[in-house]
Scaffold this motif. Structure first.
Motif, PDB file in Angstrom:
ATOM      1  N   VAL A 145      -5.988  -8.222  -9.649  1.00  0.00           N
ATOM      2  CA  VAL A 145      -4.698  -7.799 -10.215  1.00  0.00           C
ATOM      3  C   VAL A 145      -4.497  -6.300 -10.053  1.00  0.00           C
ATOM      4  O   VAL A 145      -3.421  -5.848  -9.644  1.00  0.00           O
ATOM      5  CB  VAL A 145      -4.593  -8.190 -11.705  1.00  0.00           C
ATOM      6  N   PHE A 146      -5.528  -5.517 -10.341  1.00  0.00           N
ATOM      7  CA  PHE A 146      -5.315  -4.078 -10.470  1.00  0.00           C
ATOM      8  C   PHE A 146      -5.835  -3.248  -9.297  1.00  0.00           C
ATOM      9  O   PHE A 146      -5.369  -2.130  -9.081  1.00  0.00           O
ATOM     10  CB  PHE A 146      -5.950  -3.592 -11.781  1.00  0.00           C
ATOM     11  N   ASN A 147      -6.803  -3.745  -8.544  1.00  0.00           N
ATOM     12  CA  ASN A 147      -7.308  -2.997  -7.379  1.00  0.00           C
ATOM     13  C   ASN A 147      -7.787  -3.984  -6.327  1.00  0.00           C
ATOM     14  O   ASN A 147      -8.991  -4.237  -6.195  1.00  0.00           O
ATOM     15  CB  ASN A 147      -8.450  -2.054  -7.792  1.00  0.00           C
ATOM     16  N   CYS A 148      -6.838  -4.532  -5.582  1.00  0.00           N
ATOM     17  CA  CYS A 148      -7.141  -5.607  -4.641  1.00  0.00           C
ATOM     18  C   CYS A 148      -8.176  -5.175  -3.606  1.00  0.00           C
ATOM     19  O   CYS A 148      -8.145  -4.055  -3.094  1.00  0.00           O
ATOM     20  CB  CYS A 148      -5.877  -6.037  -3.909  1.00  0.00           C
ATOM     21  N   LEU A 149      -9.081  -6.104  -3.298  1.00  0.00           N
ATOM     22  CA  LEU A 149     -10.013  -5.933  -2.192  1.00  0.00           C
ATOM     23  C   LEU A 149      -9.346  -6.450  -0.931  1.00  0.00           C
ATOM     24  O   LEU A 149      -8.871  -7.593  -0.894  1.00  0.00           O
ATOM     25  CB  LEU A 149     -11.312  -6.702  -2.479  1.00  0.00           C
ATOM     26  N   VAL A 150      -9.283  -5.612   0.097  1.00  0.00           N
ATOM     27  CA  VAL A 150      -8.531  -5.927   1.315  1.00  0.00           C
ATOM     28  C   VAL A 150      -9.509  -6.081   2.487  1.00  0.00           C
ATOM     29  O   VAL A 150     -10.491  -5.350   2.593  1.00  0.00           O
ATOM     30  CB  VAL A 150      -7.497  -4.816   1.611  1.00  0.00           C
ATOM     31  N   GLU A 151      -9.226  -7.047   3.339  1.00  0.00           N
ATOM     32  CA  GLU A 151     -10.073  -7.246   4.519  1.00  0.00           C
ATOM     33  C   GLU A 151     -10.168  -5.964   5.348  1.00  0.00           C
ATOM     34  O   GLU A 151      -9.170  -5.264   5.547  1.00  0.00           O
ATOM     35  CB  GLU A 151      -9.506  -8.372   5.396  1.00  0.00           C
ATOM     36  N   SER A 152     -11.364  -5.687   5.832  1.00  0.00           N
ATOM     37  CA  SER A 152     -11.731  -4.508   6.624  1.00  0.00           C
ATOM     38  C   SER A 152     -11.857  -3.254   5.775  1.00  0.00           C
ATOM     39  O   SER A 152     -12.080  -2.165   6.314  1.00  0.00           O
ATOM     40  CB  SER A 152     -10.763  -4.248   7.775  1.00  0.00           C
ATOM     41  N   GLN A 153     -11.769  -3.402   4.455  1.00  0.00           N
ATOM     42  CA  GLN A 153     -11.920  -2.244   3.580  1.00  0.00           C
ATOM     43  C   GLN A 153     -13.398  -1.904   3.407  1.00  0.00           C
ATOM     44  O   GLN A 153     -14.268  -2.759   3.479  1.00  0.00           O
ATOM     45  CB  GLN A 153     -11.304  -2.547   2.210  1.00  0.00           C
ATOM     46  N   LYS A 154     -13.671  -0.643   3.196  1.00  0.00           N
ATOM     47  CA  LYS A 154     -15.004  -0.179   2.819  1.00  0.00           C
ATOM     48  C   LYS A 154     -14.867   0.486   1.459  1.00  0.00           C
ATOM     49  O   LYS A 154     -14.153   1.473   1.306  1.00  0.00           O
ATOM     50  CB  LYS A 154     -15.565   0.783   3.863  1.00  0.00           C
ATOM     51  N   ILE A 155     -15.548  -0.062   0.458  1.00  0.00           N
ATOM     52  CA  ILE A 155     -15.344   0.420  -0.904  1.00  0.00           C
ATOM     53  C   ILE A 155     -16.632   0.267  -1.699  1.00  0.00           C
ATOM     54  O   ILE A 155     -17.299  -0.765  -1.625  1.00  0.00           O
ATOM     55  CB  ILE A 155     -14.169  -0.328  -1.578  1.00  0.00           C
ATOM     56  N   PRO A 156     -17.035   1.311  -2.437  1.00  0.00           N
ATOM     57  CA  PRO A 156     -18.267   1.236  -3.224  1.00  0.00           C
ATOM     58  C   PRO A 156     -17.988   0.885  -4.683  1.00  0.00           C
ATOM     59  O   PRO A 156     -16.862   1.037  -5.180  1.00  0.00           O
ATOM     60  CB  PRO A 156     -18.817   2.660  -3.118  1.00  0.00           C
ATOM     61  N   ILE A 157     -19.022   0.418  -5.353  1.00  0.00           N
ATOM     62  CA  ILE A 157     -19.019   0.289  -6.808  1.00  0.00           C
ATOM     63  C   ILE A 157     -19.833   1.470  -7.338  1.00  0.00           C
ATOM     64  O   ILE A 157     -21.037   1.537  -7.121  1.00  0.00           O
ATOM     65  CB  ILE A 157     -19.645  -1.037  -7.272  1.00  0.00           C
ATOM     66  N   PHE A 158     -19.172   2.420  -7.997  1.00  0.00           N
ATOM     67  CA  PHE A 158     -19.871   3.555  -8.597  1.00  0.00           C
ATOM     68  C   PHE A 158     -20.362   3.149  -9.985  1.00  0.00           C
ATOM     69  O   PHE A 158     -19.573   2.658 -10.812  1.00  0.00           O
ATOM     70  CB  PHE A 158     -18.949   4.765  -8.719  1.00  0.00           C
TER      71      PHE A 158
END
Length: 458
Positions: A145-158
């Motif tokens: 809902v609030f921060n969609c995960l998008v294909e080909s994205q690179k994103i960390p969990i801090f």
């Protein structure tokens, strides 16, 4: 592996798990070691350990010994194998677990005859990439809902040590609508590794999962190779089989610490807080493997980066933030909506999702922010208005229904739950959303008056 027959004795120094060799002596024997080439170290006529060339100069070279150098003699022989480390790639790798040298460690059948692919190759030419435009659903409201995960994205969990980031990563791997999940564990304790594997098996997704694991007791050099092995397999699955691949990596701080340990052993000049000056490049080489391939599949990277002392200026999260496209911020057992950000969510919100998604997301976050401000006013003994009390009620319900990590809801159900919470705390006229959206999605049986607030003492 096609071994080079000739072995030579040319170790000049042993520092930690690094051995220095005389390249001139190797050349006199017709040997031409290459950077990242594998070698077999033999002692007393028996194999001692694999090693890899990690630095190559004119007259010397450094080899990282996989099994460590305890008990190793400077008279040991070195046999270059003539090739780099490769990853196993075939339809037989699903459900299998490999170590940092690419060897199966799950007790399953050998894969000696399967195809082997090179690792640590170049990233994809930007001209061959497609702009990210497809959402990966996770059934976690704070993401979908609030921060969609998008294909080909690179994103960390801090996050910080002690938080349930591994449990969150396992849930995403189980629930994400990806074709294949490639897991890369870096310096894990055995309990964490076992939890991941058991979670995937219990959820019935092990058959679409490939696991690479380096335990805390395993060689440090293998920790630096795990991301390359995992990403090489993911890239081939995306390009050759058209799969939508989700790569999960934990913990990239352990990866950076391994690079630092090797750099110190090789007497490199450290930079910020003891990390080597090429930390940014080392992280970027891995993260930039995330790609939506034209005419093929995609690679999406979701990693964990622990922040020592919850310090976001620490070199690992600091450099990571310049490379990646946002972050999920996990603390106090919840995903923080204020510290989290997905910079690619605008490519899918309202395009692949419902028309009310964008307006509803913004409204919910605004009221939650106002609710936390009202809670601070209460903590400082300020007088509270009726609206303040309703905002506090909204904030408490928001945490319980959306921010808890055990909440699982499909996106559409989560959007409906947002409308329900708004209707419980506010009237339609108080909610600043386009009237046409309220007419379409406002709960039919909701009271047009907000529910009575609990007494102040509650």
């Amino acid at each position: 592996m096609a071994e080079t027959v000739t072995s030579f004795q040319g170790i000049t120094a042993i520092v930690g798990d690094i051995v220095e060799i005389d390249v001139a002596a190797a050349r006199r024997m017709g040997l031409m070691p290459r950077n990242r080439e594998l070698a077999l170290i033999e002692q007393d006529g028996r194999p001692f350990s694999l090693a890899q060339v990690v630095r190559l100069a004119h007259d010397s070279a450094s080899l990282q010994v996989f099994a460590g150098t305890k008990g190793l003699s400077s008279r040991a022989g070195i046999r270059f194998l003539g090739e780099m480390l490769r990853a196993i790639y075939s339809e037989n790798i699903y459900g299998r677990v490999f170590d940092g040298a690419g060897r199966p460690i799950d007790g399953g059948p050998r894969l000696a005859d399967d195809r082997r692919i090179a690792i640590a190759g170049p990233t994809v030419n930007p001209m061959s990439r497609i702009l990210a435009s497809r959402m990966i659903r996770t059934d976690i409201p704070m993401i979908d809902v609030f921060n969609c995960l998008v294909e080909s994205q690179k994103i960390p969990i801090f996050s910080v040590p002690g938080e349930p980031y591994n449990a969150l990563l396992a849930r995403i791997g189980i629930q994400a609508d990806a074709d294949v999940v490639v897991f890369a564990g870096l310096g894990l304790i055995f309990d964490d590794f076992h939890t991941f594997r058991q979670a995937f098996e219990d959820a019935g997704v092990l058959s679409r999962t490939v696991m690479f694991a380096n335990l805390a007791s395993d060689p440090v050099v293998e920790r630096t190779l795990i991301p390359d092995l995992a990403l090489a397999v993911a890239e081939h699955l995306a390009v050759e089989e058209g799969k939508r691949v989700l790569v999960l990596m934990t913990d990239m701080t352990a990866f950076a610490d391994a690079l630092k340990e090797i750099g110190i052993a090789m007497e490199h000049i450290p930079s910020n807080r003891g990390y080597m000056g090429d930390l940014y490049s080392q992280l970027a080489r891995r993260y930039e493997k995330a790609c939506d391939f034209r005419g093929a599949g995609s690679v999406t990277i979701l990693s964990v980066t622990t922040m020592p002392g919850n310090d976001v200026t620490h070199p690992v999260p600091d450099n990571t933030g310049y490379i990646t496209e946002g972050q999920f911020y996990l603390h106090d057992g919840m995903l923080d909506p204020f510290g989290s950000l997905s910079r690619l969510k605008q490519h899918v919100i309202g395009k692949q999702t419902r028309e009310d998604h964008g307006a509803l997301m913004n409204t919910m976050i605004r009221y939650y922010a106002e609710g936390t401000e009202a809670e601070q006013k209460q903590a400082m003994a300020f007088d509270l208005s009726d609206r303040d009390r309703r905002l506090m009620r909204f904030a408490a319900a928001f945490r319980e229904r959306f921010m808890r990590l055990d909440v699982r809801q499909p996106l559409e159900a989560a959007l409906d739950a947002c409308w329900t919470l708004l209707a419980e705390c506010f009237t339609p006229d108080e909610v600043v959303i386009k009237q046409s959206l309220k007419e379409t999605y406002w709960p039919e049986h909701a009271d047009t008056r907000p529910q009575q607030e609990l007494p102040e003492s509650s």
